[in-house]
Design an enzyme around this catalytic site. Structure first.
Site, PDB file in Angstrom:
ATOM      1  N   LYS A  52      28.846  65.189  59.822  1.00 33.85           N
ATOM      2  CA  LYS A  52      28.263  64.970  59.534  1.00 33.85           C
ATOM      3  C   LYS A  52      26.741  65.544  60.170  1.00 33.85           C
ATOM      4  O   LYS A  52      25.818  65.314  59.611  1.00 33.85           O
ATOM      5  CB  LYS A  52      27.724  63.954  60.282  1.00 33.85           C
ATOM      6  CG  LYS A  52      29.050  62.448  59.203  1.00 33.85           C
ATOM      7  CD  LYS A  52      28.357  60.740  60.112  1.00 33.85           C
ATOM      8  CE  LYS A  52      29.151  59.998  59.949  1.00 33.85           C
ATOM      9  NZ  LYS A  52      29.733  59.105  59.820  1.00 33.85           N
ATOM     10  N   LYS A  89      37.481  61.602  51.184  1.00 33.29           N
ATOM     11  CA  LYS A  89      37.678  60.061  51.753  1.00 33.29           C
ATOM     12  C   LYS A  89      36.365  58.812  51.203  1.00 33.29           C
ATOM     13  O   LYS A  89      34.683  58.889  50.998  1.00 33.29           O
ATOM     14  CB  LYS A  89      37.732  59.330  53.280  1.00 33.29           C
ATOM     15  CG  LYS A  89      37.953  58.546  53.989  1.00 33.29           C
ATOM     16  CD  LYS A  89      37.405  58.155  55.569  1.00 33.29           C
ATOM     17  CE  LYS A  89      35.402  57.969  55.358  1.00 33.29           C
ATOM     18  NZ  LYS A  89      34.681  57.849  56.480  1.00 33.29           N
ATOM     19  N   LYS A 101      31.360  55.286  52.667  1.00 35.08           N
ATOM     20  CA  LYS A 101      30.355  53.684  52.371  1.00 35.08           C
ATOM     21  C   LYS A 101      28.676  54.529  51.622  1.00 35.08           C
ATOM     22  O   LYS A 101      28.261  54.377  51.203  1.00 35.08           O
ATOM     23  CB  LYS A 101      30.516  52.651  52.793  1.00 35.08           C
ATOM     24  CG  LYS A 101      29.688  52.601  54.556  1.00 35.08           C
ATOM     25  CD  LYS A 101      29.600  51.363  54.669  1.00 35.08           C
ATOM     26  CE  LYS A 101      30.853  50.870  56.091  1.00 35.08           C
ATOM     27  NZ  LYS A 101      30.338  52.112  57.445  1.00 35.08           N
TER      28      LYS A 101
HETATM   29  P1  TYM Z   1      33.598  52.445  59.417  1.00 33.83           P
HETATM   30  O1  TYM Z   1      32.337  51.341  58.872  1.00 33.83           O
HETATM   31  O2  TYM Z   1      33.663  53.722  58.461  1.00 33.83           O
HETATM   32  O3  TYM Z   1      35.047  51.380  58.645  1.00 33.83           O
HETATM   33  C1  TYM Z   1      35.163  50.057  59.186  1.00 33.83           C
HETATM   34  C2  TYM Z   1      36.609  50.253  59.172  1.00 33.83           C
HETATM   35  O4  TYM Z   1      37.492  51.027  57.681  1.00 33.83           O
HETATM   36  C3  TYM Z   1      38.126  51.571  57.732  1.00 33.83           C
HETATM   37  N1  TYM Z   1      37.648  52.728  55.992  1.00 33.83           N
HETATM   38  C4  TYM Z   1      38.989  53.072  55.588  1.00 33.83           C
HETATM   39  N2  TYM Z   1      39.837  52.915  55.521  1.00 33.83           N
HETATM   40  C5  TYM Z   1      40.779  53.696  54.941  1.00 33.83           C
HETATM   41  N3  TYM Z   1      40.203  54.144  53.613  1.00 33.83           N
HETATM   42  C6  TYM Z   1      38.836  54.427  53.884  1.00 33.83           C
HETATM   43  N4  TYM Z   1      38.390  55.506  52.552  1.00 33.83           N
HETATM   44  C7  TYM Z   1      38.404  54.371  54.997  1.00 33.83           C
HETATM   45  N5  TYM Z   1      36.868  54.127  55.330  1.00 33.83           N
HETATM   46  C8  TYM Z   1      36.681  53.472  56.221  1.00 33.83           C
HETATM   47  C9  TYM Z   1      37.536  53.136  58.843  1.00 33.83           C
HETATM   48  O5  TYM Z   1      38.622  53.117  59.590  1.00 33.83           O
HETATM   49  C10 TYM Z   1      37.163  51.354  59.915  1.00 33.83           C
HETATM   50  O6  TYM Z   1      38.383  51.029  60.586  1.00 33.83           O
HETATM   51  N6  TYM Z   1      33.165  53.986  64.277  1.00 33.83           N
HETATM   52  C11 TYM Z   1      33.664  52.616  63.881  1.00 33.83           C
HETATM   53  C12 TYM Z   1      33.437  51.450  63.466  1.00 33.83           C
HETATM   54  C13 TYM Z   1      33.356  51.022  64.465  1.00 33.83           C
HETATM   55  C14 TYM Z   1      34.493  50.897  65.323  1.00 33.83           C
HETATM   56  C15 TYM Z   1      34.108  50.771  67.267  1.00 33.83           C
HETATM   57  C16 TYM Z   1      36.416  50.840  65.110  1.00 33.83           C
HETATM   58  C17 TYM Z   1      32.839  51.001  66.066  1.00 33.83           C
HETATM   59  N7  TYM Z   1      32.745  50.453  67.601  1.00 33.83           N
HETATM   60  C18 TYM Z   1      35.475  50.350  67.624  1.00 33.83           C
HETATM   61  C19 TYM Z   1      36.906  50.392  66.000  1.00 33.83           C
HETATM   62  C20 TYM Z   1      36.722  50.123  66.892  1.00 33.83           C
HETATM   63  C21 TYM Z   1      33.710  53.243  61.826  1.00 33.83           C
HETATM   64  O7  TYM Z   1      32.116  53.779  61.584  1.00 33.83           O
HETATM   65  O8  TYM Z   1      34.091  52.744  61.065  1.00 33.83           O
END
Ligand code: TYM
Length: 361
Positions: free
Chosen positions: A112, A197, A200
């Site tokens: 990023k 990947k 969003k």
């Molecule tokens: P985020 O918002 O990017 O994504 C949320 C969840 O979706 C999963 N995910 C995917 N899984 C499979 N294929 C994909 N293409 C894909 N895109 C997203 C992510 O792995 C995630 O589980 N840093 C985290 C948010 C966060 C968090 C936490 C998660 C903040 N604090 C504490 C767990 C525990 C994030 O950016 O997720």
């Protein structure tokens, strides 16, 4: 009972990747087997260039989609991160345990930050420290398991390291958590760019299926998915990433095994068609529930308010314990502070009576 915590960041509309990699597992499995918390991690959305109104809108939408995907407030706690101060309180302590080298090694930071610099923008310091806040999210609740997609595994690993290091230095304070990944579709790839990947906030919009895409839009995106040269449908993630992605999506939506399912297809077209219909079948009930919830915004607000209150009650003692363990002086309770400054209950009553008398004169 096991404690589970996970979250989603309101930086864009939620995607099929979010659903298959995380949300579905939370709703179908985790909330039934563990004491679970699911959070819209809005503070994390401030680590990149953002529009305040959009973050607010996306936070509300993400919360509504969590409920639409099947999270039941009677079974789990759903809340917004910024409503519970303990996350930010704990994050600072963990910054005092983490090293800058460890932060700079995080893959998501490197990617990023490089993208941001390419655009000529500056990199926010919070983007570097983001994984520490994520560790605080997890550790504040005594979490055992963190159900995430594959891209978050490194961050959960960091939370493990920080918990272990803190415990070793300052005495046992935190549960050491571990990541749990779905068996299939732990990394759903962009349909137009199967080497990346499905994220969003990506630039490859036509390759992203959003949870609120109309069925026709979903079908079109799925049918236009980039496949690989060659003809047979085989499950080979390295050699045939486009086809493997479609097989994983199909398998995840229908509860099958991608390698076994490949045998049933003689052409890419047939696979795309079935995968598209499988996605539409998964999204339709979710979208219907989302419409119902949008018609009753008061309900979602109540869920979030109650969720935050419950979450606060769980996090507070853990974070207070960490403050004591690391060497911070406990604040005096009101009674103790009054006693120290020589103010007694009678003196307070007497001075109030005197003030009332003066006001009456
Ligand atoms: P985020 O918002 O990017 O994504 C949320 C969840 O979706 C999963 N995910 C995917 N899984 C499979 N294929 C994909 N293409 C894909 N895109 C997203 C992510 O792995 C995630 O589980 N840093 C985290 C948010 C966060 C968090 C936490 C998660 C903040 N604090 C504490 C767990 C525990 C994030 O950016 O997720």
């Amino acid at each position: 009972m096991k404690r589970v915590f996970s979250g989603v960041k309101p930086t864009g509309h939620l995607t099929l990747g979010n659903y298959l990699g995380a949300l579905r597992q939370w709703a179908e499995v985790d909330q039934h087997r563990a004491d679970s918390l699911f959070c819209v991690v809005d503070l994390h959305a401030l680590t990149v260039d953002h529009d305040p109104a959009r973050v607010r809108r996306l936070s509300r939408q993400a919360a509504t989609l969590l409920l639409a995907s099947g999270l039941d407030p009677d079974l789990c706690t759903v809340f917004v991160q910024s409503h519970v101060d303990e996350h930010a309180r704990l994050s600072y302590l963990l910054e005092c345990v983490a090293t800058d080298g460890e932060m700079r090694r995080m893959i998501q930071y490197k990617e990023k930050a490089a993208r941001e610099r390419e655009r000529g923008g500056s990199v926010r310091l919070s983007l570097l420290t983001y994984p520490v806040l994520m560790a605080a999210d997890i550790l504040a609740y005594g979490t055992h398991e963190v159900p995430v997609g594959d891209d978050q595994a490194q961050h959960v690993e960091l939370a493990r390291d920080l918990a272990g290091r803190f415990n070793q230095r300052y005495g046992h304070t935190f549960v050491v958590p571990k990541a749990t990944l779905p068996a299939v579709a732990a990394r759903v790839m962009n349909l137009q760019e199967p080497a990346s990947k499905m994220g969003k906030s990506d630039d490859f919009g036509p390759g992203i299926v959003y949870l609120l895409d109309e069925p026709e839009v979903v079908r079109r995106k799925m049918m236009r998915a980039v496949t690989d040269s060659g003809r047979e449908v085989v499950y080979d993630r390295a050699g045939r990433p486009g086809v493997a992605n479609l097989l994983e999506i199909l398998a995840a939506c229908t509860g099958g095994d991608p390698a076994a399912m490949s045998a049933g297809y003689g052409s890419y077209g047939a696979l795309k068609k079935d995968a598209a219909e499988a996605v539409v079948a998964v999204l339709e009930p979710l979208q219907a529930r989302h419409r119902e919830l949008c018609a009753d915004p008061g309900y979602v607000e109540r869920v979030l308010r109650d969720g935050a209150e419950k979450a606060r009650g769980m996090a507070r003692p853990v974070v207070d314990r960490a403050y004591r363990a690391i060497g911070l002086l406990p604040p005096l309770t009101e009674a103790a502070a009054d006693a120290q400054s020589g103010i007694t209950a009678e003196a307070v009553t007497a001075s109030a009576a005197e003030a009332a008398l003066n006001a009456a004169r």
